[in-house]
Write a protein that holds these residues in place. Structure first.
Motif, PDB file in Angstrom:
ATOM      1  N   ALA A  28       0.834  -1.209   0.000  1.00 21.89           N
ATOM      2  CA  ALA A  28       0.000   0.000   0.000  1.00 21.89           C
ATOM      3  C   ALA A  28       0.863   1.251   0.000  1.00 21.89           C
ATOM      4  O   ALA A  28       0.582   2.220  -0.721  1.00 21.89           O
ATOM      5  N   PHE A  29       1.928   1.229   0.805  1.00 17.05           N
ATOM      6  CA  PHE A  29       2.821   2.395   0.840  1.00 17.05           C
ATOM      7  C   PHE A  29       3.545   2.568  -0.491  1.00 17.05           C
ATOM      8  O   PHE A  29       3.676   3.688  -0.998  1.00 17.05           O
ATOM      9  N   GLY A  30       4.010   1.474  -1.066  1.00 18.48           N
ATOM     10  CA  GLY A  30       4.707   1.559  -2.334  1.00 18.48           C
ATOM     11  C   GLY A  30       3.831   2.084  -3.456  1.00 18.48           C
ATOM     12  O   GLY A  30       4.310   2.783  -4.359  1.00 18.48           O
ATOM     13  N   ALA A  31       2.544   1.776  -3.401  1.00 19.75           N
ATOM     14  CA  ALA A  31       1.637   2.252  -4.442  1.00 19.75           C
ATOM     15  C   ALA A  31       1.534   3.768  -4.449  1.00 19.75           C
ATOM     16  O   ALA A  31       1.313   4.380  -5.498  1.00 19.75           O
ATOM     17  N   THR A  32       1.708   4.400  -3.278  1.00 18.86           N
ATOM     18  CA  THR A  32       1.590   5.859  -3.206  1.00 18.86           C
ATOM     19  C   THR A  32       2.779   6.567  -3.846  1.00 18.86           C
ATOM     20  O   THR A  32       2.718   7.771  -4.072  1.00 18.86           O
ATOM     21  N   THR A  33       3.844   5.846  -4.120  1.00 18.44           N
ATOM     22  CA  THR A  33       5.002   6.463  -4.777  1.00 18.44           C
ATOM     23  C   THR A  33       4.853   6.481  -6.295  1.00 18.44           C
ATOM     24  O   THR A  33       5.706   7.033  -6.986  1.00 18.44           O
ATOM     25  N   GLN A  34       3.791   5.864  -6.781  1.00 22.18           N
ATOM     26  CA  GLN A  34       3.555   5.788  -8.223  1.00 22.18           C
ATOM     27  C   GLN A  34       2.527   6.840  -8.666  1.00 22.18           C
ATOM     28  O   GLN A  34       1.875   7.473  -7.840  1.00 22.18           O
ATOM     29  N   THR A  35       2.405   6.995  -9.975  1.00 22.97           N
ATOM     30  CA  THR A  35       1.456   7.958 -10.530  1.00 22.97           C
ATOM     31  C   THR A  35       0.038   7.411 -10.439  1.00 22.97           C
ATOM     32  O   THR A  35      -0.245   6.314 -10.931  1.00 22.97           O
ATOM     33  N   TRP A  36      -0.832   8.173  -9.803  1.00 24.13           N
ATOM     34  CA  TRP A  36      -2.239   7.787  -9.677  1.00 24.13           C
ATOM     35  C   TRP A  36      -3.117   8.495 -10.693  1.00 24.13           C
ATOM     36  O   TRP A  36      -4.091   7.928 -11.169  1.00 24.13           O
TER      37      TRP A  36
ATOM     38  N   ASP B  86     -13.771  10.553  -7.407  1.00 25.66           N
ATOM     39  CA  ASP B  86     -13.651  11.929  -7.919  1.00 25.66           C
ATOM     40  C   ASP B  86     -12.175  12.258  -8.160  1.00 25.66           C
ATOM     41  O   ASP B  86     -11.542  12.958  -7.364  1.00 25.66           O
ATOM     42  N   PRO B  87     -11.608  11.764  -9.234  1.00 25.86           N
ATOM     43  CA  PRO B  87     -10.187  12.024  -9.504  1.00 25.86           C
ATOM     44  C   PRO B  87      -9.892  13.508  -9.736  1.00 25.86           C
ATOM     45  O   PRO B  87      -8.800  13.978  -9.436  1.00 25.86           O
ATOM     46  N   ARG B  88     -10.861  14.248 -10.267  1.00 24.70           N
ATOM     47  CA  ARG B  88     -10.634  15.676 -10.527  1.00 24.70           C
ATOM     48  C   ARG B  88     -10.405  16.427  -9.216  1.00 24.70           C
ATOM     49  O   ARG B  88      -9.503  17.270  -9.114  1.00 24.70           O
ATOM     50  N   ALA B  89     -11.181  16.120  -8.208  1.00 22.83           N
ATOM     51  CA  ALA B  89     -11.006  16.773  -6.907  1.00 22.83           C
ATOM     52  C   ALA B  89      -9.684  16.364  -6.270  1.00 22.83           C
ATOM     53  O   ALA B  89      -9.018  17.183  -5.616  1.00 22.83           O
ATOM     54  N   ALA B  90      -9.275  15.103  -6.450  1.00 26.17           N
ATOM     55  CA  ALA B  90      -8.016  14.641  -5.876  1.00 26.17           C
ATOM     56  C   ALA B  90      -6.818  15.323  -6.523  1.00 26.17           C
ATOM     57  O   ALA B  90      -5.782  15.524  -5.879  1.00 26.17           O
ATOM     58  N   ALA B  91      -6.959  15.681  -7.790  1.00 25.64           N
ATOM     59  CA  ALA B  91      -5.848  16.311  -8.510  1.00 25.64           C
ATOM     60  C   ALA B  91      -5.870  17.827  -8.425  1.00 25.64           C
ATOM     61  O   ALA B  91      -4.918  18.480  -8.877  1.00 25.64           O
ATOM     62  N   GLU B  92      -6.901  18.413  -7.861  1.00 26.92           N
ATOM     63  CA  GLU B  92      -7.067  19.864  -7.867  1.00 26.92           C
ATOM     64  C   GLU B  92      -5.888  20.594  -7.234  1.00 26.92           C
ATOM     65  O   GLU B  92      -5.375  21.576  -7.792  1.00 26.92           O
ATOM     66  N   GLY B  93      -5.447  20.123  -6.069  1.00 27.48           N
ATOM     67  CA  GLY B  93      -4.341  20.795  -5.394  1.00 27.48           C
ATOM     68  C   GLY B  93      -3.058  20.772  -6.204  1.00 27.48           C
ATOM     69  O   GLY B  93      -2.352  21.781  -6.305  1.00 27.48           O
ATOM     70  N   SER B  94      -2.755  19.636  -6.796  1.00 22.84           N
ATOM     71  CA  SER B  94      -1.540  19.519  -7.597  1.00 22.84           C
ATOM     72  C   SER B  94      -1.631  20.359  -8.862  1.00 22.84           C
ATOM     73  O   SER B  94      -0.637  20.963  -9.296  1.00 22.84           O
TER      74      SER B  94
ATOM     75  N   SER C 256       0.909   9.843  -3.197  1.00 21.11           N
ATOM     76  CA  SER C 256       1.167  10.547  -1.941  1.00 21.11           C
ATOM     77  C   SER C 256       0.589  11.947  -1.940  1.00 21.11           C
ATOM     78  O   SER C 256       0.374  12.533  -0.868  1.00 21.11           O
ATOM     79  N   LYS C 257       0.313  12.511  -3.148  1.00 22.48           N
ATOM     80  CA  LYS C 257      -0.307  13.827  -3.253  1.00 22.48           C
ATOM     81  C   LYS C 257      -1.804  13.727  -3.518  1.00 22.48           C
ATOM     82  O   LYS C 257      -2.571  14.577  -3.087  1.00 22.48           O
ATOM     83  N   ALA C 258      -2.204  12.697  -4.233  1.00 21.92           N
ATOM     84  CA  ALA C 258      -3.629  12.523  -4.514  1.00 21.92           C
ATOM     85  C   ALA C 258      -4.393  12.083  -3.275  1.00 21.92           C
ATOM     86  O   ALA C 258      -5.543  12.490  -3.063  1.00 21.92           O
ATOM     87  N   ALA C 259      -3.776  11.256  -2.456  1.00 21.37           N
ATOM     88  CA  ALA C 259      -4.399  10.784  -1.203  1.00 21.37           C
ATOM     89  C   ALA C 259      -3.307  10.748  -0.141  1.00 21.37           C
ATOM     90  O   ALA C 259      -2.658   9.717   0.070  1.00 21.37           O
TER      91      ALA C 259
END
Length: 216
Positions: free
Chosen positions: A34-42, A114-122, A62-65
């Protein structure tokens, strides 16, 4: 030596699925997955508009979630704690592993919904503009992280059940059988002297804690 041998026999007597090395290794692997997955592009975002500085943006997990990375580490720490704790500590740590897995699933589902909301900050950070028009696509890693989180929660339940078959190896638990054996070997005549000696030792420590001389 006898206590150690008894603990080993008890662990070998546990069902195969409940053996500590197997259960702990699986839970650790799931937390690391699970941790390793956060280092990849979501998320892959294609930003539209002539005024933006960046047309394509890859958003890591790690930025999306942001909570997924932390929860994966919590699950890892909880698993390691189950391996070394006493009975009560195992129950608490196992429950933490379950909650960490559930939290990972919840965070991943929010990204998938809601991928758009997850990517909004980035997107706002990369372009310098809030509310920029963008087309956001998902990769497979959010789903993989959600699957790892679900399996980690299940592994936490297995830890709670399997740990009941494991011997307790705390210093207190190891001392109790030995003290009983010495009391039985000493017989009734020496049992009273041993009890008085133990009480005197405790009273001596109490006196020292109060700043008194126990030899008076």
């Amino acid at each position: 030596m006898a206590d150690t041998a008894g603990s080993r026999r008890a662990e070998r007597g546990a069902p195969r699925w409940a053996r500590k090395p197997i259960v702990v290794t699986v839970a650790v692997a799931l937390a690391l997955a699970a941790f390793g997955a956060t280092t990849q592009t979501w998320l892959d975002a294609e930003v539209r508009g002539a005024a933006v500085r960046t047309a394509h943006l890859a958003v890591q997990g790690s930025k999306a979630a942001t909570s997924v990375s932390a929860l994966a580490l919590v699950g890892l720490a909880g698993t390691l704690a189950v391996a070394v704790a006493g009975r009560i500590g195992r129950t608490i740590s196992g429950a933490i592993v379950v909650l960490a897995g559930v939290g990972i699933v919840t965070a991943c589902l929010a990204v998938l919904a809601d991928p758009r909301a997850a990517a909004e900050g980035s997107i706002a950070q990369a372009t310098g503009l809030a509310g920029t028009d963008a087309a956001v696509g998902l990769t497979a890693f959010p789903a993989l992280a959600a699957a790892a989180g679900a399996l980690l929660a299940a592994a936490g339940v297995v830890l709670l059940v399997a740990s009941r078959h494991w011997p307790t190896r705390t210093r207190y638990d190891a001392a109790v059988p030995g003290s009983r054996g010495r009391a039985a070997a000493g017989g009734g005549g020496t049992g009273g002297d041993g009890s008085r000696s133990a009480v005197d030792g405790i009273d001596g420590w109490d006196s020292l804690s109060r700043g008194e001389d126990p030899t008076d």
